[in-house]
Design a protein around this motif. Structure first.
Motif, mmCIF file in Angstrom:
data_model
loop_
_atom_site.group_PDB
_atom_site.id
_atom_site.type_symbol
_atom_site.label_atom_id
_atom_site.label_comp_id
_atom_site.label_asym_id
_atom_site.label_seq_id
_atom_site.Cartn_x
_atom_site.Cartn_y
_atom_site.Cartn_z
ATOM 1 N N MET A 1 49.627 -37.004 46.545
ATOM 2 C CA MET A 1 48.411 -36.235 46.390
ATOM 3 C C MET A 1 47.585 -36.845 45.260
ATOM 4 N N ILE A 2 46.378 -37.222 45.572
ATOM 5 C CA ILE A 2 45.463 -37.725 44.551
ATOM 6 C C ILE A 2 44.807 -36.516 43.909
ATOM 7 N N LYS A 3 45.062 -36.332 42.622
ATOM 8 C CA LYS A 3 44.581 -35.126 41.947
ATOM 9 C C LYS A 3 43.244 -35.332 41.261
ATOM 10 N N ASP A 4 42.954 -36.527 40.819
ATOM 11 C CA ASP A 4 41.722 -36.797 40.091
ATOM 12 C C ASP A 4 40.647 -37.285 41.068
ATOM 13 N N ILE A 5 39.910 -36.339 41.637
ATOM 14 C CA ILE A 5 38.869 -36.658 42.613
ATOM 15 C C ILE A 5 37.525 -36.203 42.044
ATOM 16 N N THR A 6 36.581 -37.136 41.955
ATOM 17 C CA THR A 6 35.243 -36.837 41.476
ATOM 18 C C THR A 6 34.297 -36.866 42.679
ATOM 19 N N ILE A 7 33.635 -35.741 42.936
ATOM 20 C CA ILE A 7 32.736 -35.643 44.081
ATOM 21 C C ILE A 7 31.312 -35.482 43.556
ATOM 22 N N THR A 8 30.412 -36.378 43.990
ATOM 23 C CA THR A 8 29.018 -36.295 43.585
ATOM 24 C C THR A 8 28.131 -36.326 44.816
ATOM 25 N N GLY A 9 27.035 -35.609 44.734
ATOM 26 C CA GLY A 9 26.063 -35.582 45.823
ATOM 27 C C GLY A 9 24.759 -36.209 45.383
ATOM 28 N N VAL A 10 24.238 -37.130 46.167
ATOM 29 C CA VAL A 10 22.956 -37.765 45.896
ATOM 30 C C VAL A 10 21.970 -37.230 46.924
ATOM 31 N N LYS A 11 20.984 -36.486 46.466
ATOM 32 C CA LYS A 11 20.019 -35.804 47.344
ATOM 33 C C LYS A 11 20.738 -34.836 48.288
ATOM 34 N N TYR A 12 21.921 -34.395 47.904
ATOM 35 C CA TYR A 12 22.711 -33.499 48.745
ATOM 36 C C TYR A 12 23.344 -32.452 47.847
ATOM 37 N N GLU A 13 23.170 -31.202 48.219
ATOM 38 C CA GLU A 13 23.751 -30.116 47.442
ATOM 39 C C GLU A 13 25.145 -29.808 47.985
ATOM 40 N N LEU A 14 26.138 -29.976 47.131
ATOM 41 C CA LEU A 14 27.530 -29.768 47.539
ATOM 42 C C LEU A 14 27.826 -28.275 47.688
ATOM 43 N N THR A 15 28.501 -27.933 48.766
ATOM 44 C CA THR A 15 28.947 -26.557 48.966
ATOM 45 C C THR A 15 30.451 -26.491 48.718
ATOM 46 N N ASP A 16 30.958 -25.274 48.564
ATOM 47 C CA ASP A 16 32.392 -25.107 48.321
ATOM 48 C C ASP A 16 33.223 -25.592 49.504
ATOM 49 N N LYS A 20 36.076 -28.504 49.195
ATOM 50 C CA LYS A 20 37.468 -28.233 49.570
ATOM 51 C C LYS A 20 37.934 -29.181 50.670
ATOM 52 N N TYR A 21 37.047 -29.431 51.642
ATOM 53 C CA TYR A 21 37.398 -30.329 52.750
ATOM 54 C C TYR A 21 37.653 -31.744 52.242
ATOM 55 N N VAL A 22 36.773 -32.227 51.372
ATOM 56 C CA VAL A 22 36.921 -33.584 50.826
ATOM 57 C C VAL A 22 38.183 -33.672 49.980
ATOM 58 N N GLU A 23 38.429 -32.667 49.143
ATOM 59 C CA GLU A 23 39.633 -32.685 48.307
ATOM 60 C C GLU A 23 40.901 -32.676 49.145
ATOM 61 N N ARG A 24 40.887 -31.913 50.234
ATOM 62 C CA ARG A 24 42.071 -31.854 51.098
ATOM 63 C C ARG A 24 42.289 -33.180 51.819
ATOM 64 N N LYS A 25 41.236 -33.739 52.394
ATOM 65 C CA LYS A 25 41.365 -34.973 53.171
ATOM 66 C C LYS A 25 41.679 -36.185 52.292
ATOM 67 N N ILE A 26 40.922 -36.371 51.224
ATOM 68 C CA ILE A 26 41.107 -37.536 50.362
ATOM 69 C C ILE A 26 42.357 -37.362 49.507
ATOM 70 N N GLY A 27 42.645 -36.155 49.077
ATOM 71 C CA GLY A 27 43.839 -35.894 48.284
ATOM 72 C C GLY A 27 45.115 -36.175 49.050
ATOM 73 N N ALA A 28 45.101 -35.940 50.348
ATOM 74 C CA ALA A 28 46.292 -36.165 51.172
ATOM 75 C C ALA A 28 46.611 -37.644 51.345
ATOM 76 N N LEU A 29 45.679 -38.519 51.022
ATOM 77 C CA LEU A 29 45.922 -39.958 51.154
ATOM 78 C C LEU A 29 46.930 -40.465 50.121
ATOM 79 N N GLY A 30 47.259 -39.648 49.134
ATOM 80 C CA GLY A 30 48.222 -40.048 48.120
ATOM 81 C C GLY A 30 49.603 -40.334 48.676
ATOM 82 N N LYS A 31 49.922 -39.760 49.826
ATOM 83 C CA LYS A 31 51.246 -40.002 50.406
ATOM 84 C C LYS A 31 51.399 -41.427 50.929
#
Length: 124
Positions: A1-16, A20-31
């Motif tokens: 599990m990748i725990k240190d994930i920085t998510i930034t939006g450029v001209k895009y407003e991030l929603t919860d 959560k979706y990005v953290e789940r998908k990218i975080g799971a790549l730690g395996k």
């Protein structure tokens, strides 16, 4: 599990839900990372909205920093979550290849060296 994930939006407003979706998908790549790289791996996710006359397009770029290497993937589609899925699939293959390159394969050279040592000890 990748725990240190920085998510930034450029001209895009991030929603919860997107976060959560990005953290789940990218975080799971730690395996797919080798054990020594799991604790130090970090991920930077950039979601960019591109305004087109036909409709908005979203570009997702992910950079995963592992020891001695940076692994990147980028894709753009009409849907943010679909772009995240495509980038995750690209990173999956790259991380598997990284793991194969970094880890020592058990059967490749150890067998030859062990046989040489045994033969050398018998001669003495």
């Amino acid at each position: 599990m990748i725990k240190d994930i920085t998510i930034t939006g450029v001209k895009y407003e991030l929603t919860d839900t997107t976060k959560k979706y990005v953290e789940r998908k990218i975080g799971a790549l730690g395996k797919y990372l080798p054990r020594h790289a799991r604790k130090s791996a970090t991920a930077d996710v950039k979601i960019k909205q591109i305004d087109n006359p036909g409709g908005n397009k979203y570009e997702v770029e992910v950079i995963i920093n592992v020891p001695d290497k940076k692994i990147t993937a980028k894709d753009s589609t009409m849907n943010v979550l679909a772009a995240v899925d495509i980038v995750e699939a690209k990173l999956n293959g790259q991380l598997r290849k990284y793991k194969d390159d970094v880890l020592v394969h058990v059967g490749s050279s150890r067998g030859v060296l062990a046989r040489f040592k045994r033969g050398f000890q018998r001669e003495q």
